[in-house]
Design a protein around this motif. Sequence first.
Motif, PDB file in Angstrom:
ATOM      1  N   LYS A 161      -2.853  -3.536   3.556  1.00  0.00           N
ATOM      2  CA  LYS A 161      -1.960  -2.384   3.705  1.00  0.00           C
ATOM      3  C   LYS A 161      -0.736  -2.491   2.799  1.00  0.00           C
ATOM      4  O   LYS A 161       0.228  -1.756   2.967  1.00  0.00           O
ATOM      5  N   PRO A 170       4.571   0.106   6.919  1.00  0.00           N
ATOM      6  CA  PRO A 170       3.779   1.081   6.175  1.00  0.00           C
ATOM      7  C   PRO A 170       4.343   2.471   6.417  1.00  0.00           C
ATOM      8  O   PRO A 170       5.167   2.664   7.305  1.00  0.00           O
ATOM      9  N   HIS A 223      -0.792   1.531  -5.221  1.00  0.00           N
ATOM     10  CA  HIS A 223      -0.748   0.419  -4.271  1.00  0.00           C
ATOM     11  C   HIS A 223       0.097  -0.727  -4.806  1.00  0.00           C
ATOM     12  O   HIS A 223       0.793  -1.415  -4.044  1.00  0.00           O
ATOM     13  N   SER A 240      -7.111   1.237   1.767  1.00  0.00           N
ATOM     14  CA  SER A 240      -5.676   1.288   2.042  1.00  0.00           C
ATOM     15  C   SER A 240      -5.306   2.606   2.710  1.00  0.00           C
ATOM     16  O   SER A 240      -5.792   3.665   2.339  1.00  0.00           O
ATOM     17  N   PRO A 241      -4.471   2.571   3.735  1.00  0.00           N
ATOM     18  CA  PRO A 241      -4.044   3.798   4.407  1.00  0.00           C
ATOM     19  C   PRO A 241      -2.904   4.499   3.700  1.00  0.00           C
ATOM     20  O   PRO A 241      -2.421   5.508   4.178  1.00  0.00           O
TER      21      PRO A 241
END
Length: 821
Positions: A151, A379, A116, A364-365
Amino acid sequence: MKKNLLPVHNEQGQTFSLVDGNIGAGGEGKIWAVHGQPDFVAKIYKKITPQHEPKLKAMLANPPVSAHIAWPVDLLYEQKRLVGFRMPYVRESDSIFKFYHPILRKKKYPYFELKHFYHIAYNLAVAVSKIHDKGHVIGDVNESNILVNSKTLVTIIDTDSFQIKGQQGNIYPSLVGKPEYTPPELQGVNFKSVNRTKEHDYFGLAVLIFQLLMDGIHPTDGIVTSQDSVGRDERIKRGFFPYQKNAVIKPRPTAPPFNQLHPEVQSAFIRCFVDGYRNPCQRPSAIEWQQVLQKASPSIQASPISVKRTSYRVKPQPKLSLFQWALIKRLISNRLDPIRLFIAVFVLFIALVIFWPSSSPNESPLNGELLPPSAKIEPPAAPSQPKIVPLTVRSNIDNNTVFINGKNAGSSPLDVKLPLGSYMVRVEKDGYFPFKGLIDLQQAQNLRVKLQPKPKQLIISSNINNATVSINRKNYGSTPVNVKLPPAFYTVQVLKDGYFPFEKQIYLQQAQNLRVKLRPIDVDTQNGPKYPVPSVAFTLTALKPVVSVAFAPDSQTLVSGGHTVKLWQISTGQPRDTLIQDKVVMSVSFSPDGHKLAWSSHNEIILWDVNTGQPLHTLTGHKNLVMSVSFSPDGHTLASASSDKTIKLWDVRTGQPLHTLTGHKDSVMSVSFSPDGRTLASGSRDQTIKLWEISRAKLLHTLIGHKKMVWSVAYTPDGRILASGSKDKTIKLWKVSSGKALHSLTGHKYGVRSISFSPDGRVLASGSNDNTIKLWAVSTGKRLHSLTGHKKGVLSVCFSPDGSRLASGSDDKTIKLWSSK
């Protein structure tokens, strides 16, 4: 209680009601909500200065192509008085500090992993590159101006503090900066006098990426091995970095291991904090960071950032209570008749549905892959393609007409949404060649179009036919000349034997007819041209000796150097501007386009932007006094001669050294480029002149003949003859092709300090320590005139490009402008 309302309007007359919503406030202003527009807020300044409005208008005229930069959308006025601006509202985001700080991250983002943080770093680099694409510089890079959401999307705020580049090239400076993110060369510097560059931003960007990947540790943090205890600002200034070889500080024991990072990432940090300490251009750019982070992506494992970081959330396995397990066990421990078996399976199913944990709402996706480079920060793409996708059309020229499949879609910049498929895009603008291209629109696409201007007609005629015309030193034949050229600045020169040369700089924006009047020169067959005796038009007074003078290409401005650098208006003989004072300046020079100045100050060279009045680069590398500077004919290279016995060639655009020429045995006093830019001549205290091939930085010839130091060298406009002035009281004319001496000009009583050819190459002017200026016929070597008037030595002489003036700078603290008309 009713909230305070503030009525405002924009430039188009649209009115807004601002609501005091306690969103935020700072030293410069306060953030207000916009009634009825939840996606926008307004910044209202506490005090408006004269610089606010032009800077904000420049921002509106040149916005970056990104939705993740909180850029002004319009200006706000109260009764026609500027009070602030409206901008997008950034929701559900926190300062980047809360992500890289271990304790704060644990509270809100415990599930964040190393992947991330690579995403955040990548998105930050993309946003910075979009700002730089428009010529702007952040300047005040710091953690409070960077917002991140769950995100990993990044938004940069506080954009009105940036250094903004206007459409005309003018600069609106950034006056603030946080020391932790300020590069070494700007530590302790007053930002009001600094023209910030992208390289300054690259340092702050690298610091933020380092903090993201190294648990919030600053790159200069560590244990000092010496006795001194220095603060972070001083550590930055000294270039401390604990992960370099022979570092003067050691890494903190609690810091994550540097070698946990991908080798490409480690190398990028070394480039920034070690190589970039001495040479800022070595720092990785925002685009290079994107490439580095992409390369690092495959090596990232789904594991915590380090064992010292807060552990991230792991999905737990389903758990049932003791009662539920006992119930199921009892049901199936007896006889497994169908009814009991059905009840047991049903209870197990219900338990699994109820107690199987769902994903955290903040989880988080991201899938661990780095975001692909694109014009927008988005994203990772969803697995299924949408039926309608956005198409953005941008151009180097705004307000074009954009046609999509033959239909007028509006003006660029253009944002439309279209179904998947193929489209023919055509962009048109009066005065430019149209762009036409077929695109396959399968996903969001940013189409960047570069329109080429159509050439404009230029007609050059003169009162004398068959005069030779050159444009930017390229021969275009004889008058009359009819050519078509792209819109740009051009230097036009018209030459004819027996006539004074004509030279003028023009800007070809539309069709132009240039009529030239040439003036005849009387010629004596024995002594050469009958050059009229120049008279003093103006005497300019300086406070210190004038060591160097040079004309601008338009012949309307003169620059002088000594203990100050001054610009003078030729038409009036009055000073126009003082650029620096109380500095030892040995040489000054205008670039061929007149937009830049170079001068030497001690062992440094300053490159100055004439249009903005700000320094561009400070060139360092010489170990002793710089005696002479000279631009190449194309303006891309600068040569400098120094008392350290070397000559250096510099890239004017970047300010970086290209080559160092060695071979002289003593101080190098003067350098001069040949008109074609292929050769450089240098004169030295070692009594020699050397000719150097620029492309290979190689010595071609050494000319020997003077008995004392060579003070000055200069080429004729056609490049066939080189002149040299010496302390031995002589001037020598050399044939460049053979290196042989053609003439030795004698007549001065003391050393010759400076020489300059007239634009037609027929006359040579020389300035001497005997207080005189002498004019010589180049073809015969005969003396034409001796000009007196200075009370001390003449240190510099220079003809104006149009040949109408001769300037002389003297040790008597004056400059004389001599007119031949």
